[in-house]
Scaffold this motif. Structure first.
Motif, PDB file in Angstrom:
ATOM      1  N   THR A   1     -62.528  -5.620  28.542  1.00  0.00           N
ATOM      2  CA  THR A   1     -61.107  -5.820  28.312  1.00  0.00           C
ATOM      3  C   THR A   1     -60.450  -6.291  29.600  1.00  0.00           C
ATOM      4  N   ILE A   2     -59.381  -7.032  29.457  1.00  0.00           N
ATOM      5  CA  ILE A   2     -58.612  -7.498  30.601  1.00  0.00           C
ATOM      6  C   ILE A   2     -57.402  -6.597  30.742  1.00  0.00           C
ATOM      7  N   LEU A   3     -57.156  -6.126  31.952  1.00  0.00           N
ATOM      8  CA  LEU A   3     -56.065  -5.199  32.192  1.00  0.00           C
ATOM      9  C   LEU A   3     -54.797  -5.932  32.596  1.00  0.00           C
ATOM     10  N   ASP A   4     -53.673  -5.405  32.172  1.00  0.00           N
ATOM     11  CA  ASP A   4     -52.385  -5.902  32.627  1.00  0.00           C
ATOM     12  C   ASP A   4     -52.122  -5.382  34.036  1.00  0.00           C
ATOM     13  N   GLU A   5     -51.013  -5.829  34.602  1.00  0.00           N
ATOM     14  CA  GLU A   5     -50.673  -5.417  35.960  1.00  0.00           C
ATOM     15  C   GLU A   5     -50.491  -3.911  36.068  1.00  0.00           C
ATOM     16  N   SER A   6     -49.910  -3.298  35.056  1.00  0.00           N
ATOM     17  CA  SER A   6     -49.641  -1.855  35.110  1.00  0.00           C
ATOM     18  C   SER A   6     -50.812  -1.020  34.612  1.00  0.00           C
ATOM     19  N   ASP A   7     -51.756  -1.626  33.893  1.00  0.00           N
ATOM     20  CA  ASP A   7     -52.893  -0.875  33.373  1.00  0.00           C
ATOM     21  C   ASP A   7     -53.904  -0.599  34.482  1.00  0.00           C
ATOM     22  N   GLY A   8     -54.574   0.491  34.376  1.00  0.00           N
ATOM     23  CA  GLY A   8     -55.673   0.804  35.273  1.00  0.00           C
ATOM     24  C   GLY A   8     -55.264   1.339  36.620  1.00  0.00           C
ATOM     25  N   LYS A   9     -53.987   1.642  36.826  1.00  0.00           N
ATOM     26  CA  LYS A   9     -53.568   2.172  38.124  1.00  0.00           C
ATOM     27  C   LYS A   9     -54.276   3.483  38.435  1.00  0.00           C
ATOM     28  N   GLU A  10     -54.522   4.278  37.414  1.00  0.00           N
ATOM     29  CA  GLU A  10     -55.142   5.568  37.658  1.00  0.00           C
ATOM     30  C   GLU A  10     -56.619   5.440  38.009  1.00  0.00           C
ATOM     31  N   THR A  11     -57.236   4.296  37.788  1.00  0.00           N
ATOM     32  CA  THR A  11     -58.638   4.119  38.125  1.00  0.00           C
ATOM     33  C   THR A  11     -58.837   3.527  39.513  1.00  0.00           C
ATOM     34  N   LEU A  12     -57.792   2.947  40.104  1.00  0.00           N
ATOM     35  CA  LEU A  12     -57.907   2.377  41.438  1.00  0.00           C
ATOM     36  C   LEU A  12     -57.811   3.479  42.485  1.00  0.00           C
ATOM     37  N   PRO A  13     -58.482   3.306  43.629  1.00  0.00           N
ATOM     38  CA  PRO A  13     -58.390   4.310  44.679  1.00  0.00           C
ATOM     39  C   PRO A  13     -57.002   4.307  45.313  1.00  0.00           C
ATOM     40  N   THR A  14     -56.568   5.461  45.781  1.00  0.00           N
ATOM     41  CA  THR A  14     -55.256   5.576  46.414  1.00  0.00           C
ATOM     42  C   THR A  14     -55.422   5.783  47.913  1.00  0.00           C
ATOM     43  N   ILE A  15     -54.355   5.452  48.643  1.00  0.00           N
ATOM     44  CA  ILE A  15     -54.345   5.585  50.091  1.00  0.00           C
ATOM     45  C   ILE A  15     -52.955   6.049  50.504  1.00  0.00           C
TER      46      ILE A  15
ATOM     47  N   HIS B   1     -42.089   4.870  50.091  1.00  0.00           N
ATOM     48  CA  HIS B   1     -42.983   5.846  49.453  1.00  0.00           C
ATOM     49  C   HIS B   1     -44.323   5.804  50.185  1.00  0.00           C
ATOM     50  N   ASN B   2     -45.023   6.932  50.262  1.00  0.00           N
ATOM     51  CA  ASN B   2     -46.214   6.979  51.106  1.00  0.00           C
ATOM     52  C   ASN B   2     -47.541   6.966  50.348  1.00  0.00           C
ATOM     53  N   GLU B   3     -47.567   6.516  49.100  1.00  0.00           N
ATOM     54  CA  GLU B   3     -48.827   6.434  48.362  1.00  0.00           C
ATOM     55  C   GLU B   3     -48.927   5.088  47.671  1.00  0.00           C
ATOM     56  N   ALA B   4     -50.110   4.483  47.759  1.00  0.00           N
ATOM     57  CA  ALA B   4     -50.335   3.185  47.134  1.00  0.00           C
ATOM     58  C   ALA B   4     -51.771   3.101  46.646  1.00  0.00           C
TER      59      ALA B   4
ATOM     60  N   SER C   1     -47.251   3.066  44.453  1.00  0.00           N
ATOM     61  CA  SER C   1     -47.324   3.845  43.215  1.00  0.00           C
ATOM     62  C   SER C   1     -45.956   4.075  42.595  1.00  0.00           C
ATOM     63  N   LYS C   2     -44.898   3.981  43.399  1.00  0.00           N
ATOM     64  CA  LYS C   2     -43.561   4.253  42.913  1.00  0.00           C
ATOM     65  C   LYS C   2     -42.842   2.987  42.435  1.00  0.00           C
ATOM     66  N   CYS C   3     -42.753   1.957  43.286  1.00  0.00           N
ATOM     67  CA  CYS C   3     -41.948   0.770  42.945  1.00  0.00           C
ATOM     68  C   CYS C   3     -42.785  -0.450  42.569  1.00  0.00           C
ATOM     69  N   SER C   4     -44.108  -0.366  42.622  1.00  0.00           N
ATOM     70  CA  SER C   4     -45.052  -1.446  42.289  1.00  0.00           C
ATOM     71  C   SER C   4     -44.935  -2.667  43.199  1.00  0.00           C
ATOM     72  N   HIS C   5     -44.367  -2.487  44.382  1.00  0.00           N
ATOM     73  CA  HIS C   5     -44.338  -3.571  45.371  1.00  0.00           C
ATOM     74  C   HIS C   5     -45.759  -3.814  45.858  1.00  0.00           C
ATOM     75  N   THR C   6     -46.179  -5.073  45.921  1.00  0.00           N
ATOM     76  CA  THR C   6     -47.534  -5.421  46.315  1.00  0.00           C
ATOM     77  C   THR C   6     -47.498  -6.201  47.625  1.00  0.00           C
ATOM     78  N   TRP C   7     -48.367  -5.820  48.556  1.00  0.00           N
ATOM     79  CA  TRP C   7     -48.497  -6.550  49.806  1.00  0.00           C
ATOM     80  C   TRP C   7     -49.959  -6.584  50.190  1.00  0.00           C
TER      81      TRP C   7
END
Length: 98
Positions: free
Chosen positions: A41-55, A64-67, A88-94
Motif C-alpha cells: 500500500t502507498i501511504l499518505d503524508e499523515s499515514d505511518g507516522k507511528e511507524t517512523l522512528p522519533t528523535i 516542539h521537541n519531537e519529530a 510531530s505537532k505541526c507537521s513542518h518538514t525540514w
C-alpha cells in the motif's frame, strides 16, 4: 531490440537494411493480472507516522521537541544521505544534509 528473421541483422525502425524485411506493427496491450500483491500500500503524508522512528529535536517552526525522521539518497551515490525531519505537532518538514 528486434532482429530480422531472414538474415539475423538488427532491425532499425522495424526494417532490415540488408534484405528489406519489414516487421508488421504490433500492438501490445498489457492486461492486469489477478495475482497482484495486495499487501503493498502507498501511504499518505499523515499515514505511518507511528511507524517512523522519533528523535528529540527542536522544530524550526513551532519549537516542539519531537519529530519523526527518515533518510533518502537525494544526491549521487558517493554523497551522504539526506535526513528529513517532520514535527510531530505541526507537521513542518525540514532536512539536514549530513
Amino acid at each position: 531490440m528486434q532482429f530480422c528473421p531472414k538474415c539475423n541483422l538488427r532491425l532499425k525502425k522495424g526494417t532490415c537494411q540488408k534484405c528489406g524485411y519489414t516487421e508488421a506493427a504490433k500492438q501490445e496491450t498489457k492486461k492486469p493480472t489477478g495475482d497482484m500483491d495486495k499487501s503493498f500500500t502507498i501511504l499518505d503524508e499523515s499515514d505511518g507516522k507511528e511507524t517512523l522512528p522519533t528523535i528529540t529535536i527542536d522544530c524550526e517552526k513551532c519549537g516542539h521537541n519531537e519529530a519523526v525522521w527518515w533518510m533518502l539518497q537525494t544526491r549521487s551515490a558517493d554523497e551522504p544521505t539526506t535526513q528529513f525531519y517532520r514535527c510531530s505537532k505541526c507537521s513542518h518538514t525540514w532536512r539536514n544534509y549530513a
